[in-house]
Design a protein around this motif. Structure first.
Motif, mmCIF file in Angstrom:
data_model
loop_
_atom_site.group_PDB
_atom_site.id
_atom_site.type_symbol
_atom_site.label_atom_id
_atom_site.label_comp_id
_atom_site.label_asym_id
_atom_site.label_seq_id
_atom_site.Cartn_x
_atom_site.Cartn_y
_atom_site.Cartn_z
ATOM 1 N N SER A 44 0.782 -1.157 -0.109
ATOM 2 C CA SER A 44 0.127 -0.044 0.006
ATOM 3 C C SER A 44 0.725 1.299 0.096
ATOM 4 O O SER A 44 1.903 1.326 0.757
ATOM 5 N N GLN A 46 0.713 5.712 0.092
ATOM 6 C CA GLN A 46 -0.246 6.671 0.135
ATOM 7 C C GLN A 46 0.561 7.937 -0.188
ATOM 8 O O GLN A 46 1.720 8.318 -0.003
ATOM 9 N N THR A 50 -3.931 9.882 -0.919
ATOM 10 C CA THR A 50 -4.803 8.741 -1.571
ATOM 11 C C THR A 50 -4.152 7.405 -1.360
ATOM 12 O O THR A 50 -2.796 7.345 -1.430
ATOM 13 N N TRP A 51 -5.045 6.305 -1.069
ATOM 14 C CA TRP A 51 -4.016 5.147 -0.941
ATOM 15 C C TRP A 51 -4.316 4.387 -2.079
ATOM 16 O O TRP A 51 -5.344 4.118 -2.693
ATOM 17 N N VAL A 52 -3.257 3.821 -2.632
ATOM 18 C CA VAL A 52 -3.299 2.710 -3.740
ATOM 19 C C VAL A 52 -2.816 1.446 -3.042
ATOM 20 O O VAL A 52 -1.843 1.502 -2.448
ATOM 21 N N HIS A 62 -7.929 1.846 -5.342
ATOM 22 C CA HIS A 62 -7.502 3.261 -5.061
ATOM 23 C C HIS A 62 -8.819 3.721 -4.419
ATOM 24 O O HIS A 62 -9.695 3.725 -4.794
ATOM 25 N N GLU A 63 -8.311 4.243 -3.217
ATOM 26 C CA GLU A 63 -9.223 5.047 -2.152
ATOM 27 C C GLU A 63 -8.944 6.581 -2.060
ATOM 28 O O GLU A 63 -7.900 6.817 -1.985
ATOM 29 N N ARG A 64 -9.840 7.193 -2.294
ATOM 30 C CA ARG A 64 -9.677 8.735 -2.447
ATOM 31 C C ARG A 64 -11.114 9.331 -2.047
ATOM 32 O O ARG A 64 -12.041 9.146 -2.729
ATOM 33 N N THR A 69 -12.082 2.777 -6.041
ATOM 34 C CA THR A 69 -11.905 2.188 -7.607
ATOM 35 C C THR A 69 -11.216 0.897 -7.565
ATOM 36 O O THR A 69 -10.047 0.908 -6.985
ATOM 37 N N TYR A 70 -11.333 -0.024 -8.335
ATOM 38 C CA TYR A 70 -10.683 -1.469 -8.081
ATOM 39 C C TYR A 70 -10.373 -1.787 -9.650
ATOM 40 O O TYR A 70 -11.360 -1.792 -10.547
#
Length: 117
Positions: A44, A46, A50-52, A62-64, A69-70
């Motif tokens: 992971s 950051q 934003t975390w990928v 992808h978290e934002r 989004t996967y």
């Protein structure tokens, strides 16, 4: 353990934590990465809040701003927010979208569009 910045003009501390199940790197906010976590089967990173997440099965998340989004290992893409869930298959043949009020899908066997009430 804390290391010094390699950029003397803009010093940013880096923390390195070694745990039995993961390695964690953190540094002061700036224009590049702020955190990296390495675990079995998962990395992971950051950047800018934003975390990928990269999984060992080659899927990526992808978290934002509360949305995710996967990208699945087969190429399928899923997007989830508080307002909508959308999906496109890896081969681009199937598409779907769900909102609190509607469902719509395009599949090989036809098209569906309807209200959820």
């Amino acid at each position: 353990m804390t290391a010094c910045s390699s950029e003397p003009a803009a010093p940013r501390d880096v923390q390195i934590k070694f745990r039995s199940d993961k390695i964690v790197l953190r540094r002061d906010p700036g224009i590049s990465w702020q955190g990296i976590v390495v675990e079995d089967g998962l990395i992971s990173v950051q950047v800018g809040g934003t975390w990928v997440r990269i999984n060992s099965d080659r899927s990526v998340a992808h978290e934002r701003d509360g949305g995710m989004t996967y990208v699945e290992s087969d190429g399928a893409v899923l997007k989830k927010t508080e307002f909508v869930e959308a999906m496109i298959s890896g081969d681009g043949v199937e598409l779907s979208r769900q909102t609190p009020t509607t469902i719509a899908a395009i599949r090989e066997d036809g098209v569906l569009a309807k209200s959820r009430d």
